[in-house]
Write a protein that holds these residues in place. Structure first.
Motif, mmCIF file in Angstrom:
data_model
loop_
_atom_site.group_PDB
_atom_site.id
_atom_site.type_symbol
_atom_site.label_atom_id
_atom_site.label_comp_id
_atom_site.label_asym_id
_atom_site.label_seq_id
_atom_site.Cartn_x
_atom_site.Cartn_y
_atom_site.Cartn_z
ATOM 1 N N TRP A 40 48.753 6.311 -61.157
ATOM 2 C CA TRP A 40 47.611 5.420 -61.339
ATOM 3 C C TRP A 40 47.200 4.684 -60.075
ATOM 4 C CZ3 TRP A 40 52.183 3.075 -61.229
ATOM 5 C CH2 TRP A 40 52.245 1.748 -60.884
ATOM 6 N N TRP A 41 48.130 4.069 -59.347
ATOM 7 C CA TRP A 41 47.703 3.167 -58.271
ATOM 8 C C TRP A 41 47.087 3.893 -57.079
ATOM 9 C CZ3 TRP A 41 49.481 3.083 -53.339
ATOM 10 C CH2 TRP A 41 50.716 3.660 -53.073
ATOM 11 N N PRO A 42 47.526 5.115 -56.708
ATOM 12 C CA PRO A 42 46.814 5.791 -55.619
ATOM 13 C C PRO A 42 45.373 6.139 -55.987
ATOM 14 C CG PRO A 42 49.010 6.720 -55.861
ATOM 15 C CD PRO A 42 48.775 5.829 -57.041
ATOM 16 N N GLN A 43 45.112 6.362 -57.275
ATOM 17 C CA GLN A 43 43.732 6.660 -57.685
ATOM 18 C C GLN A 43 42.845 5.431 -57.450
ATOM 19 O OE1 GLN A 43 43.743 9.930 -58.248
ATOM 20 N NE2 GLN A 43 45.966 9.704 -58.286
ATOM 21 N N ALA A 44 43.365 4.265 -57.846
ATOM 22 C CA ALA A 44 42.598 3.025 -57.666
ATOM 23 C C ALA A 44 42.354 2.746 -56.189
ATOM 24 C CB ALA A 44 43.339 1.853 -58.321
ATOM 25 N N GLU A 45 43.371 2.916 -55.364
ATOM 26 C CA GLU A 45 43.225 2.632 -53.936
ATOM 27 C C GLU A 45 42.341 3.668 -53.246
ATOM 28 O OE1 GLU A 45 43.922 -0.105 -52.529
ATOM 29 O OE2 GLU A 45 45.194 -0.961 -54.095
ATOM 30 N N ALA A 46 42.427 4.930 -53.656
ATOM 31 C CA ALA A 46 41.571 5.963 -53.076
ATOM 32 C C ALA A 46 40.116 5.705 -53.442
ATOM 33 C CB ALA A 46 42.005 7.347 -53.547
ATOM 34 N N ALA A 47 39.865 5.354 -54.696
ATOM 35 C CA ALA A 47 38.496 5.045 -55.114
ATOM 36 C C ALA A 47 37.957 3.843 -54.340
ATOM 37 C CB ALA A 47 38.450 4.781 -56.617
ATOM 38 N N ARG A 48 38.787 2.861 -54.188
ATOM 39 C CA ARG A 48 38.399 1.661 -53.427
ATOM 40 C C ARG A 48 38.040 2.027 -51.982
ATOM 41 N NH1 ARG A 48 42.741 -3.123 -52.403
ATOM 42 N NH2 ARG A 48 41.447 -4.425 -51.083
ATOM 43 N N ALA A 49 38.855 2.853 -51.349
ATOM 44 C CA ALA A 49 38.592 3.268 -49.964
ATOM 45 C C ALA A 49 37.322 4.108 -49.868
ATOM 46 C CB ALA A 49 39.782 4.043 -49.408
ATOM 47 N N LEU A 50 37.157 5.063 -50.771
ATOM 48 C CA LEU A 50 35.958 5.907 -50.740
ATOM 49 C C LEU A 50 34.694 5.076 -50.931
ATOM 50 C CD1 LEU A 50 37.245 8.961 -52.795
ATOM 51 C CD2 LEU A 50 36.646 8.954 -50.355
ATOM 52 N N ALA A 64 32.544 12.265 -53.463
ATOM 53 C CA ALA A 64 33.997 12.190 -53.673
ATOM 54 C C ALA A 64 34.348 10.976 -54.518
ATOM 55 C CB ALA A 64 34.726 12.133 -52.330
ATOM 56 N N PHE A 65 33.692 9.845 -54.250
ATOM 57 C CA PHE A 65 33.931 8.649 -55.057
ATOM 58 C C PHE A 65 33.547 8.904 -56.511
ATOM 59 C CE2 PHE A 65 32.180 4.978 -57.209
ATOM 60 C CZ PHE A 65 33.319 4.192 -57.298
ATOM 61 N N SER A 66 32.381 9.467 -56.739
ATOM 62 C CA SER A 66 31.919 9.701 -58.113
ATOM 63 C C SER A 66 32.847 10.643 -58.872
ATOM 64 C CB SER A 66 30.494 10.253 -58.111
ATOM 65 O OG SER A 66 29.603 9.284 -57.629
ATOM 66 N N THR A 67 33.350 11.673 -58.202
ATOM 67 C CA THR A 67 34.285 12.601 -58.846
ATOM 68 C C THR A 67 35.580 11.888 -59.208
ATOM 69 O OG1 THR A 67 33.352 14.444 -57.600
ATOM 70 C CG2 THR A 67 35.525 14.784 -58.568
ATOM 71 N N LEU A 68 36.110 11.104 -58.279
ATOM 72 C CA LEU A 68 37.340 10.365 -58.554
ATOM 73 C C LEU A 68 37.119 9.307 -59.623
ATOM 74 C CD1 LEU A 68 40.264 9.665 -58.095
ATOM 75 C CD2 LEU A 68 39.585 8.395 -56.043
ATOM 76 N N GLU A 69 35.992 8.625 -59.572
ATOM 77 C CA GLU A 69 35.684 7.625 -60.601
ATOM 78 C C GLU A 69 35.652 8.268 -61.989
ATOM 79 O OE1 GLU A 69 32.312 4.234 -61.320
ATOM 80 O OE2 GLU A 69 31.636 6.247 -60.772
ATOM 81 N N ARG A 70 35.030 9.429 -62.107
ATOM 82 C CA ARG A 70 34.961 10.138 -63.396
ATOM 83 C C ARG A 70 36.363 10.523 -63.853
ATOM 84 N NH1 ARG A 70 33.237 9.598 -67.660
ATOM 85 N NH2 ARG A 70 31.687 8.532 -66.455
ATOM 86 N N PHE A 71 37.214 10.989 -62.926
ATOM 87 C CA PHE A 71 38.593 11.346 -63.243
ATOM 88 C C PHE A 71 39.344 10.121 -63.770
ATOM 89 C CE2 PHE A 71 43.034 12.112 -61.558
ATOM 90 C CZ PHE A 71 43.385 13.055 -62.514
ATOM 91 N N ILE A 72 39.181 8.987 -63.121
ATOM 92 C CA ILE A 72 39.832 7.754 -63.572
ATOM 93 C C ILE A 72 39.356 7.380 -64.961
ATOM 94 C CG2 ILE A 72 39.967 5.255 -63.176
ATOM 95 C CD1 ILE A 72 39.920 5.939 -60.118
#
Length: 132
Positions: A40-50, A64-72
């Motif tokens: 969970w936490w790397p997803q949040a930090e990666a989304a934050r960075a993107l 990339a942000f939108s794809t990760l956001e949808r995954f989350i």
């Protein structure tokens, strides 16, 4: 670090960040990396960075942000009771560890991601509209 993560750590189909799976040359650390869960936490930090690099620094990371956001949203957030699952299995994309709370999941990473979204929305409202 973002470039390294883009090359070696983001899972193409999901957009999720694969945590602790490669060495500094991008070689898998595990003999069966497909079995390591998304955490969970790397997803949040990666989304934050993107999001930060897209809005504040003008890099082209919106997709990339939108794809990760949808995954989350689809895989990490409990749609019934809320909160983030700790792990998502890479093989079937289902929660791999159902207790959401533990001594390690105090909400820091999720809260900082949400805080960044709110901060950027206030500071850059026109740029934030273009993300979605």
């Amino acid at each position: 670090m973002l470039r390294f993560a883009e090359v070696h750590c983001f899972d193409e189909p999901t957009g999720g960040l694969i945590y602790d799976i490669t060495d500094y040359q991008g070689r898998p650390l595990s003999s069966s990396p497909e079995r390591q869960p998304f955490i969970w936490w790397p997803q949040a930090e990666a989304a934050r960075a993107l999001l930060h690099f897209t809005i504040v620094r003008g890099h082209d990371k919106a997709a990339a942000f939108s794809t990760l956001e949808r995954f989350i949203l689809d895989r990490f957030i409990d749609p019934i009771y809320g909160g983030w699952y700790q792990l998502v299995n890479r093989l079937d994309l289902q929660p791999a560890d159902l207790p959401k709370g533990s001594v390690w999941t105090v909400g820091y990473h999720e809260a900082m991601f949400y805080s960044e979204v709110l901060r950027l929305t206030a500071a850059y409202p026109e740029r934030m509209k273009r993300i979605h």
